[in-house]
Structure formats: C-alpha cells, structure tokens
Motif scaffolding. Structure first.
Motif, mmCIF file in Angstrom:
data_model
loop_
_atom_site.group_PDB
_atom_site.id
_atom_site.type_symbol
_atom_site.label_atom_id
_atom_site.label_comp_id
_atom_site.label_asym_id
_atom_site.label_seq_id
_atom_site.Cartn_x
_atom_site.Cartn_y
_atom_site.Cartn_z
ATOM 1 N N TYR A 262 -6.043 1.057 -5.128
ATOM 2 C CA TYR A 262 -5.248 1.665 -6.185
ATOM 3 C C TYR A 262 -5.291 0.755 -7.410
ATOM 4 C CZ TYR A 262 -3.311 5.068 -2.898
ATOM 5 O OH TYR A 262 -3.168 6.084 -1.996
ATOM 6 N N PRO B 16 -7.721 -3.168 -3.511
ATOM 7 C CA PRO B 16 -7.748 -2.535 -2.187
ATOM 8 C C PRO B 16 -6.698 -3.117 -1.247
ATOM 9 C CG PRO B 16 -9.531 -4.113 -2.382
ATOM 10 C CD PRO B 16 -8.875 -4.051 -3.735
ATOM 11 N N ASP C 243 -0.047 4.107 0.935
ATOM 12 C CA ASP C 243 -0.438 4.960 2.060
ATOM 13 C C ASP C 243 0.099 4.447 3.393
ATOM 14 O OD1 ASP C 243 -2.353 7.193 1.133
ATOM 15 O OD2 ASP C 243 -3.072 5.439 0.052
ATOM 16 N N CYS D 196 0.836 -1.199 0.000
ATOM 17 C CA CYS D 196 0.000 0.000 0.000
ATOM 18 C C CYS D 196 0.872 1.251 0.000
ATOM 19 C CB CYS D 196 -0.936 -0.017 1.205
ATOM 20 S SG CYS D 196 -2.030 1.410 1.282
ATOM 21 N N CYS E 235 -5.743 -0.786 5.297
ATOM 22 C CA CYS E 235 -6.359 0.545 5.370
ATOM 23 C C CYS E 235 -7.543 0.704 4.429
ATOM 24 C CB CYS E 235 -5.323 1.629 5.089
ATOM 25 S SG CYS E 235 -4.723 1.651 3.374
ATOM 26 N N LYS E 236 -7.812 -0.308 3.590
ATOM 27 C CA LYS E 236 -8.980 -0.355 2.711
ATOM 28 C C LYS E 236 -8.910 0.621 1.537
ATOM 29 C CE LYS E 236 -10.573 -3.307 5.649
ATOM 30 N NZ LYS E 236 -10.463 -4.751 5.359
ATOM 31 N N LYS E 237 -7.817 1.337 1.350
ATOM 32 C CA LYS E 237 -7.695 2.212 0.193
ATOM 33 C C LYS E 237 -7.309 1.387 -1.033
ATOM 34 C CE LYS E 237 -6.523 6.443 2.696
ATOM 35 N NZ LYS E 237 -5.542 7.554 2.839
#
Length: 224
Positions: free
Chosen positions: A115, A107, A90, A88, A111-113
């Motif tokens: 890309y 995902p 992030d 990730c 953090c579930k973000k």
C-alpha cells in the motif's frame, strides 16, 4: 662407477657397460653436473587486515542523519535502506521492514500486499537510565489501534494514510498526552519524543507513571 646410460655398476678397467654396451669414454667426456646453487627461502610476512584499525573500540556507532522523504501526488516515499513500520489493512499485522526500492509502495512482510501512504510518524523513545523504566513495555497507539512496542532508545517510523489521526505513546490502555494530526501533502511528517522521566524513588501511592510525549523536529530523531 656406474653407466651413464642405464646406471649399471661397472668395474675399474671396463671399456663398455656389460648391460647396455655404452662406452666408458662417453662417460668420461660427459661433464659431471656442477653443484646446484642453494636458494634460501625467504620468510613470508602475513598480511593482517583489521577493519577496526584506527578506530576507538569504545566509540559509539555513528548516528544515521535524517533524510527527508519525496512526496508526489499526495504519496510519500522514504529513502532506500531506511526502516519503517506498517499495520496492514488486510491482515491487520504490525510489522517492521526496510525500504528496498524507490517505489511509493510499502509491502506487508506477512501477506506481501503493498500500500502507498500519505505521511509518516516518527517517534524516538529517549533513553532512561532507570532499569525498571528502561524495561517497561511502551506502545505506539494510532486511532486507538496498537502499532507495536517501542523499546528504550529506539526510533520508529510508522507509515500513515492521509487524513486525521490521534497518536499517543505509553501504556496501551492509558490515554496520556494524545495528539491530533492531519496527514496531508503539505503536512506529511510528524515527529515526537517520548520520555519516562525519573522523579526520584519516592512517589505517592497510586500515582501514575510520569510520561512526556512532545512534538519535535524530524532532524531530532536519530537513526531513522
């Protein structure tokens, strides 16, 4: 005998029931119930469902064939149900997950973000029969960043952004056999095999652990 109406006991010669008054003649004209037919119970045969019926218990599980990705607009999408690994941007965590939808997003399980990526790196660690080599902790390293371990006989798919990358496999701080790759729409998949060959029990003191990191076809990577 007994009264057919109330069941009271009646003496021989009684014409009426001394309790409810029902005539004895009614009892004589009422046919006695005949013998009931005997129904013999049939044994029930249990139904056994065996999902492994007809299969060899010693047979190896089938190998999942490679499925090429879909590339649109410089982004890559792998088939649903296939596993992948991301680092990730992030939170910096390295996580393994399974593709659950048909979008171009991947995902982060932490953090579930999500890309989107331009390419994929496929690495298969070939099985080593030597017990020591099989348990050695080998790392996938991209641009000198640790992308997690790869175990014996494991296949790993790493999602990579577009651009230039330096990839290798082995010990984290030992730079052996690096490859320079360029992830672009026309070059979106890079496949490698990693091996720890066994050269016998006798080696010179201080000699490095032999490693092989060679490029191959994506179809040569099992279960990915």
């Amino acid at each position: 005998m007994n009264c057919i109406n109330c069941g009271n006991f009646m003496n021989d010669g009684d014409r009426f029931c001394m309790k409810c008054g029902t005539p004895v003649q009614a009892a004589a004209n009422t046919p006695a119930p005949g013998p009931q037919p005997q129904v013999q119970a049939q044994p029930v045969q249990p139904v056994v469902i065996n999902p492994q019926a007809g299969q060899d218990p010693n047979a190896k599980p089938p190998v999942i064939p490679y499925a090429p990705p879909i590339v649109e607009g410089g982004l890559i999408r792998i088939p649903v149900g296939r596993k992948f690994r991301v680092r990730c941007p992030d939170c910096g965590s390295v996580s393994d997950d399974i593709k659950r939808d048909e979008t171009f997003g991947f995902p982060c399980p932490v953090c579930k973000k999500a890309y989107a990526y331009g390419g994929q790196l496929l690495i298969y660690r070939m099985g080593s029969f030597h017990p020591l080599k099989a348990t050695l902790q080998m790392h996938i390293v991209v641009d000198e960043v640790d992308y997690g371990l790869i175990t014996n006989q494991e296949s790993v798919r790493v999602m990579l952004p577009s651009g230039n990358h330096v990839v290798r496999c082995g010990f984290m701080h030992t730079k052996q056999n690096p490859y320079n790759i360029l992830v672009a729409p026309e070059y979106n998949t890079f496949a490698f095999k990693f091996n720890l060959p066994y050269h016998g029990p006798y080696r010179l003191p201080g000699s490095a652990t032999p490693m092989e990191f060679t490029q191959c076809n994506p179809e040569d990577i099992p279960n990915i």
